[in-house]
Design an enzyme around this catalytic site. Sequence first.
Site, PDB file in Angstrom:
ATOM      1  N   LYS A   1       0.861  -1.069  -0.070  1.00 26.25           N
ATOM      2  CA  LYS A   1       0.149  -0.043  -0.020  1.00 26.25           C
ATOM      3  C   LYS A   1       0.837   1.384   0.143  1.00 26.25           C
ATOM      4  CE  LYS A   1      -4.050  -2.417   2.006  1.00 26.25           C
ATOM      5  NZ  LYS A   1      -4.880  -2.632   3.058  1.00 26.25           N
TER       6      LYS A   1
ATOM      7  N   GLN B   1      -5.179  -2.046   9.181  1.00 29.47           N
ATOM      8  CA  GLN B   1      -4.916  -3.098   8.541  1.00 29.47           C
ATOM      9  C   GLN B   1      -5.621  -4.000   9.443  1.00 29.47           C
ATOM     10  OE1 GLN B   1      -3.799  -3.462   5.349  1.00 29.47           O
ATOM     11  NE2 GLN B   1      -4.180  -5.816   5.691  1.00 29.47           N
TER      12      GLN B   1
ATOM     13  N   ASP C   1     -11.523   2.405   3.401  1.00 30.74           N
ATOM     14  CA  ASP C   1     -11.767   0.776   3.213  1.00 30.74           C
ATOM     15  C   ASP C   1     -13.256   0.657   2.956  1.00 30.74           C
ATOM     16  OD1 ASP C   1      -9.609  -0.979   3.119  1.00 30.74           O
ATOM     17  OD2 ASP C   1      -9.231  -0.621   5.247  1.00 30.74           O
TER      18      ASP C   1
HETATM   19  N1  GUN Z   1      -7.050  -7.106   5.582  1.00 30.65           N
HETATM   20  C1  GUN Z   1      -7.568  -7.921   4.462  1.00 30.65           C
HETATM   21  N2  GUN Z   1      -8.110  -7.195   3.594  1.00 30.65           N
HETATM   22  C2  GUN Z   1      -8.076  -5.982   3.873  1.00 30.65           C
HETATM   23  C3  GUN Z   1      -8.524  -4.780   3.579  1.00 30.65           C
HETATM   24  O1  GUN Z   1      -9.136  -4.521   2.492  1.00 30.65           O
HETATM   25  N3  GUN Z   1      -8.578  -3.644   4.269  1.00 30.65           N
HETATM   26  C4  GUN Z   1      -7.712  -3.577   5.484  1.00 30.65           C
HETATM   27  N4  GUN Z   1      -7.693  -2.656   6.304  1.00 30.65           N
HETATM   28  N5  GUN Z   1      -7.387  -4.862   6.221  1.00 30.65           N
HETATM   29  C5  GUN Z   1      -7.589  -5.915   5.181  1.00 30.65           C
END
Ligand code: GUN
Length: 276
Positions: free
Chosen positions: A48, A92, A115
Amino acid sequence: MEIIDGKKVSAACREEIKQELTSLGKKVGLAVLLVGNDKASEIYVRNKENACKEVGIQSYPFIFDENADEQSIIQTIIACNQNPDIYGILVQLPLPERLDAAKILSYIDPKKDVDGFSRYQMGKLLLGEDCLVSCTPQGILQLLDAYHIPVAGKKAVVVGRSNIVGKPIALLLLQRNATVTVCHSKTENVAEYTKNCDILVVAVGKKGFITGDMVGENTVVIDVGINRVDGKLFGDVDFDTVAPKCSYITPVPGGVGPMTVTMLLKNTVKAAKNAH
Ligand code: GUN
């Protein structure tokens, strides 16, 4: 059978995002909070951050150790909510089990919820209003669009009912006028549904869950699974037996995965635009 190339579509989307950022003419920041040392999460967060750098989004990483207390995480979120240079905030997942993830996420300003996990954004999605849609489902729609795959009037089956993928992709396909069936862990005879649909989205987190005998001819198969075995990635779809039967299929890796991070960038730019 055509393989849907998520890397190619993702690269094209990132070019558009770069241009949008340039025309926005503002510094756009994304806060990324990581708690603990889950190896997969560390990789996702690094991806990211690199993706932000590539398009010109300023990333603000906040790394907490495994034993970080809830209050310090919440205080960081509150500071990000108040920081006008930060337009997107993500925590996350998964968080260490001892932490109350729902409580922590609830502190994110819903307008910075890139998200799309908050009640506010999920509620807007349910109502069919413009919103920040969670990244993986949004990426799936972009892939279908990039390959001009029609959705309206088609039979879509979603296997999996998670808040992150199954539920939102079912709503998005419904919004696009598909007839949607959601299968889940309690569904009896899943194959009865998966065999008889035009679009099949699989998000169950089980390596090779869908096998060739479970799909009909000419189905569009979207594999959301990311299952790590001995350092190798596998989807929820058994590619070798399913691919020969379908019209389109997303590979793992290189299908849905690359789209997810790109949609995070897109949501961050959208949140910045919404703020002005
Ligand atoms: N963990 C697995 N997929 C995601 C996601 O799309 N966003 C976040 N914040 N954590 C994750």
